[in-house]
Every structure is written in structure tokens, then in C-alpha cells.
Design an enzyme around this catalytic site. Structure first.
Site, PDB file in Angstrom:
ATOM      1  N   GLU A 162       0.830  -1.203   0.000  1.00 19.49           N
ATOM      2  CA  GLU A 162       0.000   0.000   0.000  1.00 19.49           C
ATOM      3  C   GLU A 162       0.868   1.257   0.000  1.00 19.49           C
ATOM      4  OE1 GLU A 162      -3.695  -0.814   1.708  1.00 19.49           O
ATOM      5  OE2 GLU A 162      -3.893   1.184   2.575  1.00 19.49           O
ATOM      6  N   GLU A 186       2.108   1.657  -3.485  1.00 13.34           N
ATOM      7  CA  GLU A 186       1.047   2.145  -4.375  1.00 13.34           C
ATOM      8  C   GLU A 186       0.824   3.652  -4.163  1.00 13.34           C
ATOM      9  OE1 GLU A 186      -2.693   0.300  -3.472  1.00 13.34           O
ATOM     10  OE2 GLU A 186      -3.703   1.109  -5.243  1.00 13.34           O
ATOM     11  N   CYS A 191      -8.751  -2.555   3.251  1.00 12.63           N
ATOM     12  CA  CYS A 191      -8.721  -3.799   4.030  1.00 12.63           C
ATOM     13  C   CYS A 191     -10.031  -4.105   4.729  1.00 12.63           C
ATOM     14  CB  CYS A 191      -7.567  -3.822   5.016  1.00 12.63           C
ATOM     15  SG  CYS A 191      -7.188  -2.247   5.719  1.00 12.63           S
ATOM     16  N   SER A 193      -7.467   1.408  -2.849  1.00 15.67           N
ATOM     17  CA  SER A 193      -6.226   0.657  -3.037  1.00 15.67           C
ATOM     18  C   SER A 193      -6.492  -0.695  -3.693  1.00 15.67           C
ATOM     19  CB  SER A 193      -5.560   0.450  -1.678  1.00 15.67           C
ATOM     20  OG  SER A 193      -4.539  -0.502  -1.781  1.00 15.67           O
ATOM     21  N   LYS A 221     -15.877 -10.172   6.959  1.00 12.95           N
ATOM     22  CA  LYS A 221     -14.809 -11.000   6.394  1.00 12.95           C
ATOM     23  C   LYS A 221     -15.362 -12.329   5.866  1.00 12.95           C
ATOM     24  CE  LYS A 221     -11.058  -8.465   7.082  1.00 12.95           C
ATOM     25  NZ  LYS A 221     -10.186  -8.057   5.978  1.00 12.95           N
ATOM     26  N   GLU A 243     -16.157 -11.304   2.463  1.00 10.74           N
ATOM     27  CA  GLU A 243     -14.943 -11.052   1.681  1.00 10.74           C
ATOM     28  C   GLU A 243     -14.329 -12.371   1.217  1.00 10.74           C
ATOM     29  OE1 GLU A 243     -11.036  -8.244   2.082  1.00 10.74           O
ATOM     30  OE2 GLU A 243     -11.320  -9.606   3.734  1.00 10.74           O
ATOM     31  N   GLU A 267     -13.450 -12.676  -6.588  1.00 15.30           N
ATOM     32  CA  GLU A 267     -12.094 -12.177  -6.852  1.00 15.30           C
ATOM     33  C   GLU A 267     -11.047 -12.959  -6.075  1.00 15.30           C
ATOM     34  OE1 GLU A 267     -14.681 -10.337  -5.928  1.00 15.30           O
ATOM     35  OE2 GLU A 267     -14.803  -8.457  -7.053  1.00 15.30           O
ATOM     36  N   CYS A 285     -11.252  -2.655  14.070  1.00 17.70           N
ATOM     37  CA  CYS A 285     -11.515  -4.090  14.250  1.00 17.70           C
ATOM     38  C   CYS A 285     -11.642  -4.525  15.702  1.00 17.70           C
ATOM     39  CB  CYS A 285     -10.417  -4.911  13.617  1.00 17.70           C
ATOM     40  SG  CYS A 285     -10.405  -4.792  11.848  1.00 17.70           S
TER      41      CYS A 285
HETATM   42 FE1  HC0 Z   1      -8.876  -6.278  10.923  1.00 17.62          FE
HETATM   43 FE2  HC0 Z   1      -7.197  -6.516   9.076  1.00 17.62          FE
HETATM   44  S1  HC0 Z   1      -6.929  -5.195  10.909  1.00 17.62           S
HETATM   45  S2  HC0 Z   1      -9.293  -5.732   8.771  1.00 17.62           S
HETATM   46  O1  HC0 Z   1      -9.463  -4.597  11.395  1.00 17.62           O
HETATM   47  O2  HC0 Z   1      -6.273  -4.380   7.430  1.00 17.62           O
HETATM   48  O3  HC0 Z   1     -11.170  -8.114  10.558  1.00 17.62           O
HETATM   49  O4  HC0 Z   1      -8.029  -7.417  13.518  1.00 17.62           O
HETATM   50  O5  HC0 Z   1      -7.543  -8.932  10.301  1.00 17.62           O
HETATM   51  O6  HC0 Z   1      -7.478  -8.378   6.760  1.00 17.62           O
HETATM   52  O7  HC0 Z   1      -4.444  -7.388   9.555  1.00 17.62           O
HETATM   53  C1  HC0 Z   1     -10.350  -7.407  10.845  1.00 17.62           C
HETATM   54  C2  HC0 Z   1      -8.476  -6.940  12.601  1.00 17.62           C
HETATM   55  C3  HC0 Z   1      -7.815  -7.818  10.212  1.00 17.62           C
HETATM   56  C4  HC0 Z   1      -7.314  -7.683   7.627  1.00 17.62           C
HETATM   57  C5  HC0 Z   1      -5.456  -7.106   9.336  1.00 17.62           C
HETATM   58  C6  HC0 Z   1      -6.601  -5.242   7.986  1.00 17.62           C
END
Ligand code: HC0
Ligand code: SF4
Length: 558
Positions: free
Chosen positions: A277, A280, A297, A317, A352, A355, A360, A497
Site C-alpha cells: 500500500e 502504491e 482492508c 487501493s 470477512k 470477503e 475475486e 476491528c
Molecule cells: Fe482487521 Fe485486518 S486489521 S481488517 O481490522 O487491514 O477483521 O483485527 O484482520 O485483513 O491485519 C479485521 C483486525 C484484520 C485484515 C489485518 C486489515
């Protein structure tokens, strides 16, 4: 100073918006279903009723405090009133408590117990469980909804999504997506914040634990688990340890005991993300390409942008999230294993789950992350296995990916991704320069933060937002020309998170402790910057050679 009397105790009024807050200040846990300090006041559940000196009844959540007020919180009338309300809720509630996902954590169950409800004098009108299982992230059960509206207000006021609302009136009233569509067919981004505030089992996080148990017992499967940064500070309290305590080593040990083959740290993936990142961002800056660059993310944020601001997708990104970067590295690493490699991610996040299932992130029809389980699900599995978590001896994560930097660990709190990236960009790599970054405005749990740093003789303007409504406001200000930024970090969950909807539910104080837990881990880490992580260096000169774009980047197409 102004005072009011609560149960004959003089209490100072210090700017509280309602008498509920004043009452709670003196250690009286007045019950509520529909009150959250961060949401608007709805005043629907009426559990927080109090009596004034004339015997009039008020909902404490929607009555402002006044000097000289005299309030009683526990009179025979109020007790009777509360019991009646609870019975009415219970009469319209599917009471399959022993098999309910929320068993033991349900507010209605708790209050029914607290107020000694032994029977319900009304006929049950709730009907059988009525599930909407269309979403990969959350499961709704209409028969358990008490119409407190917490989910509706959360989705609208904090997330600006508005996927669910009240429908119909009177006795037919219920919460549902528009046209009663399955939730998966709406603009829901899967953030799970509705489930986090739901007092009952009406909205819960989807449970994928059965898949993991099955794979663990499959001899032909090699089960490889990665653990997200925020999980280590979110789980301990469930097992009687201190809120925010970093228990990464115990999590690793517990997973090993359960029979998992390899355990890694998603922070290693985060270190990859930092390098990609930052690279980029620099390329865009040097080529004079259009900025800002938004982080990518948080999958709920990505989906929010796809739904509402497709024109911004070019500014997001191309980096895969740490979870996905690490997963593609893991699948590549074990490509020639004689067993089927199952990559499982333990995440603080419900989005997640979505995701991981995106097209993709499939290769030849196989997902890079086979499935995601949340911190809450991991808690259940540890309990089911009978593991006494507080007595487990901590263990380290496995080789060859067993190193992380502090930068990768702080990803789990709002501002962490940004701080990690600016550590990478900083010209001055001294310890004091690194410490100073903490004071640029990137830390703290505020929903909107601004910072600026000097880079290559120019000012780089940074914004950090958590909560999608805050992101939406910021985008509007950028579009109107009112604000300009070069780099913007977005996390859908307020606080980042650490307060993800997959984590055990906590409060403001808990969020602070979890955040402190991650910054402590960073401070104690001998590798502070992602580029100093030897695992990352080895990956670039080995496994990732010629495959950086294929394994670490993505073009979202929806
Ligand atoms: Fe998160 Fe992550 S920090 S999104 O908040 O960027 O879910 O803990 O794992 O992928 O590393 C969540 C937390 C993750 C990812 C990381 C990011
Ligand atoms: Fe709204 Fe998030 Fe719940 Fe979806 S998961 S309904 S977006 S609060």
C-alpha cells in the site's frame, strides 16, 4: 452545581442528556433494551421507567435531568410495570432459549431472570423460528424480535446503510428489509453492527464452527489458521482474564489442542499490505495521479463504496486485505502438499465472511480463505472442547511465517493501518521519530481523525474514519471541495476491528483497553516496521517473485 435526588441520594448533574445517565452514574443498573448512548433515543421499550415525587411515570432515557428533580427507580408500581412489559415481550417471543444462539447472552433472558418472571399470562403469538439465512454474515429470526429498533438505528445512524427498517403498523409491525427481501438482496454490507446491538437472538452472527470441526477431524485436510490482530485483545475477558489482555499465545495453544495443524498471525499479512500500500501510494504521488487513496482492508467499507460510490473504486487501493494476502501466500506455499489445504481465518469481523467468499478471491473455483470464523465462534469452540483457556500455556505461531512487526499488529485499531504506512514512508527511521508519529493525530478512538506528515518536501494530508456514516460525510466534503486529503483509512466498525461485530460485545472502556493492548504489543515488539520483518523479505525474494500482482492485488468487479 446542580443536584437531583435519586432514591433520596443527592446526585450532581454534570451535563447528562437524560436522567438514565445520571441514575447509572450512582451504580444503579436501570434496565433498557433500546438505549445506546451512541444512538438516538427511541424510548420504545419503557423498561427504564422511573417515578417522580408526584407519582408520574417517565422513561428515564428520554427525560432530561433538572435541578431539584426527585426520582425513584424502584417502587412497587415500577416493579409491576416492568414485569408487565417483560411478559408482553415474552408473549410475542419464540422462547426456544436452550437452543437459541443467544442463550446466556440474551438481554430478554437476563431481565426475565432478574425480575423473577415465572410465568407469562398471555398467549404466545410469536410463531415458530422464522429465519433469514441468506446473508453469509448475519442470520435474522423474526420470531425473536422485540421491536426495540436498535438494529434499525445502528444501520441507519452509524452506518448510513439503512438496509432494515420498521414495516407495517400496530400488531403487524416488524423489522425487515424493504419489500421483505432476503437481507442478502439488499445493500447490507455485512458489518454485523446490528447483531452487536440486538438484545435478543433476532439478529446473530452466522455460525461456521461446524465446518472447522469437520475439517479438523478430516485426515486428508491440512488445517491452517490465521488469527487477526484484534482477536488477541478481544477474547480473554470471555475466559475471566482482563479485558484487552493480549492472549495471542493462548489462542495458538488452544487451536493446536483442538487439532489444527498450523497457526499463523494475520499481522504478517498486514506487513505485506503495508509495503504494497505504501508503494502504491508513493507511485500515485510521484506520478501525480488522482488522490486520495482509500485503504481497502475493510470489506464492509469496500462494499459500501461499491454500492454508493462506484466512481470512487479507482481511488480504492488495489491491495488485498491482509487476510486475503496472507491466504494467497499460504495456498501458494502449500500448493504441493499431499493433503488438501484448508485456510481458516479467525477474525473480529462478520464482513470477512463475505470477503472470503468473493469471486475475486477464488482460484480455479477454490477459495483462498476457505472460511472465516469470528472471535465469538472461537470462544464457543474452545468451550465446547472443554479447554480451560486461563490455564493454557501460551505457544508461539509456526514457521516459516512466524514473525510479525508491531506495525502489523496495530492494524486492528482505527488509525493503525495509517500509522503503519507512515512508519514505512518516514525518512527519519530513528526511534524518537517513530515515537513522535503516535502524536500526529492517528491514535485514539474518535470516529474522524486528521493528520498530516511531511514527505519528500510536501505535505501529505491524511484522514482516518471509522463508522460508515463518518466515511460518507467525509466523501461528501471531499466531493464538495470542502476537504482535501491524500490518504484515507476507512474502517466500518466504530473504533476499528477491536470493536468488530464478531468480537465479544464490549463498551467504551473495553474498546480503550483493547486498543491499549495492541499498542502495548507494538511497544514490546522488537520489529517495529513492516519492511524489517525478515519473513516479508524472504517472501519477496522467494515465493512472491514474479507473483506480487497476482497474489497480493485485486481488481474489484461487481
Ligand atoms: Fe482487521 Fe485486518 S486489521 S481488517 O481490522 O487491514 O477483521 O483485527 O484482520 O485483513 O491485519 C479485521 C483486525 C484484520 C485484515 C489485518 C486489515
Ligand atoms: Fe445494516 Fe450492517 Fe446489519 Fe447489514 S450487517 S443490516 S449493513 S447494520
Amino acid at each position: 452545581t446542580e443536584f437531583m435526588l435519586i432514591d433520596n441520594i443527592p446526585v450532581e448533574i454534570t451535563g447528562e442528556k437524560n436522567i438514565l445517565a445520571v441514575i447509572r452514574k450512582i451504580g444503579i443498573d436501570l434496565p433498557t433494551f433500546c438505549y445506546y448512548s451512541e444512538l438516538s433515543v427511541y424510548g420504545a421499550c419503557r423498561m427504564c421507567v422511573v417515578e417522580d415525587k408526584w407519582g408520574d411515570i417517565h422513561a428515564a432515557c428520554s427525560t432530561p435531568p433538572k435541578a431539584g428533580m426527585e426520582i425513584r427507580t424502584n417502587t412497587p408500581r415500577l416493579r409491576k410495570y416492568r414485569k408487565m412489559i417483560l411478559e408482553l415481550f415474552l408473549a410475542n417471543h419464540c422462547r426456544d432459549c436452550t437452543t437459541c444462539e443467544k442463550n446466556g447472552k440474551c438481554k430478554l433472558q437476563e431481565l426475565a431472570q432478574r425480575f423473577g418472571i415465572k410465568q407469562v399470562r398471555f398467549n404466545n403469538t410469536s410463531g415458530e423460528p422464522n429465519l433469514d439465512t441468506s446473508s453469509l454474515c448475519i442470520v435474522r429470526d423474526k420470531s425473536k424480535c422485540i421491536l426495540c429498533g436498535d438494529c434499525v438505528r445502528m444501520c441507519d445512524e452509524v452506518q448510513k446503510v439503512g438496509a432494515i427498517d420498521f414495516a407495517y403498523r400496530g400488531s403487524k409491525m416488524r423489522v425487515s428489509p424493504a419489500f421483505d427481501e432476503p437481507i442478502a438482496n439488499t445493500n447490507c454490507v455485512g458489518c454485523g453492527q446490528c447483531a452487536a446491538v440486538c438484545p435478543t437472538g433476532a439478529i446473530v452472527v452466522r455460525d461456521d464452527t461446524a465446518k472447522l470441526w469437520q475439517d479438523i477431524s478430516d485426515k486428508d485436510a491440512k488445517v491452517v489458521v490465521q488469527i487477526a490482530p484484534a482477536v488477541r485483545v478481544g477474547i480473554g475477558k470471555e475466559f475471566g482474564l482482563a479485558e484487552g489482555e493480549n492472549v495471542m499465545g493462548r489462542i495458538v495453544a488452544a487451536l493446536k489442542r483442538m487439532g489444527v495443524d498450523e497457526v499463523f498471525d494475520t499481522s504478517t499479512g498486514a506487513d505485506l499490505t503495508v509495503l504494497e500500500e505504501a508503494g502504491e501510494f508513493l507511485a500515485k504521488l510521484q506520478k501525480g495521479e488522482k488522490l486520495p487513496l482509500f485503504t481497502s482492508c475493510c470489506p464492509a467499507w469496500v462494499q459500501f463504496a461499491e454500492n454508493n460510490y462506484p466512481e470512487l473504486m479507482a481511488n480504492i487501493s488495489t491491495c488485498r486485505s491482509p487476510m486475503q494476502m496472507f491466504a494467497s501466500v499460504l495456498k501458494e506455499h502449500y500448493r504441493h502438499s499431499n493433503r488438501r489445504t484448508v485456510v481458516v481465518a479467525v477474525m473480529p469481523c462478520t464482513a470477512k465472511k463475505f470477503e472470503g467468499a468473493r469471486d475475486e478471491f477464488m482460484e480455479n473455483g477454490v477459495r483462498n480463505v476457505d472460511y472465516v470464523i469470528t472471535t465469538q465462534e472461537l470462544v464457543k469452540m474452545i468451550r465446547e472442547a472443554g479447554i480451560v483457556f486461563s490455564e493454557v500455556e501460551p505457544e508461539s505461531v509456526d514457521m516459516p511465517f512466524g514473525a510479525v512487526s508491531g506495525a502489523g499488529v496495530i492494524f486492528g485499531v482505527t488509525g493503525g493501518v495509517t500509522e503503519a504506512v507512515i512508519r514505512r514512508l518516514a525518512d527519519d527511521k530513528s526511534v524518537s521519530a517513530l515515537r513522535a508519529l503516535a502524536f500526529t493525530g492517528v491514535r485514539g478512538l474518535h470516529g474522524v481523525k486528521e493528520a498530516s506528515i511531511e514527505y519528500a518536501g510536501r505535505e501529505v494530508r491524511i484522514a482516518i474514519v471509522s463508522g460508515l456514516k463518518n466515511a460518507d460525510n467525509l466523501i461528501r466534503q471531499i466531493k464538495s471541495g470542502e476537504k482535501h486529503y491524500d490518504f484515507i483509512e476507512v474502517m466500518a466498525c466504530p473504533g476499528g476491528c477491536i470493536a468488530g461485530a464478531g468480537q465479544p460485545v464490549t463498551n467504551e472502556e473495553g474498546r480503550k483497553r483493547r486498543s491499549a493492548g495492541l499498542y502495548d504489543a507494538d511497544r514490546m515488539s522488537s520489529i517495529k516496521r513492516s519492511e524489517e520483518n525478515p519473513v516479508i523479505m524472504a517472501l519477496y525474494s522467494g515465493l512472491l517473485k514474479g507473483k506480487v500482482h497476482k497474489l497480493l492485488h485485486v481488481e474489484y468487479r461487481r
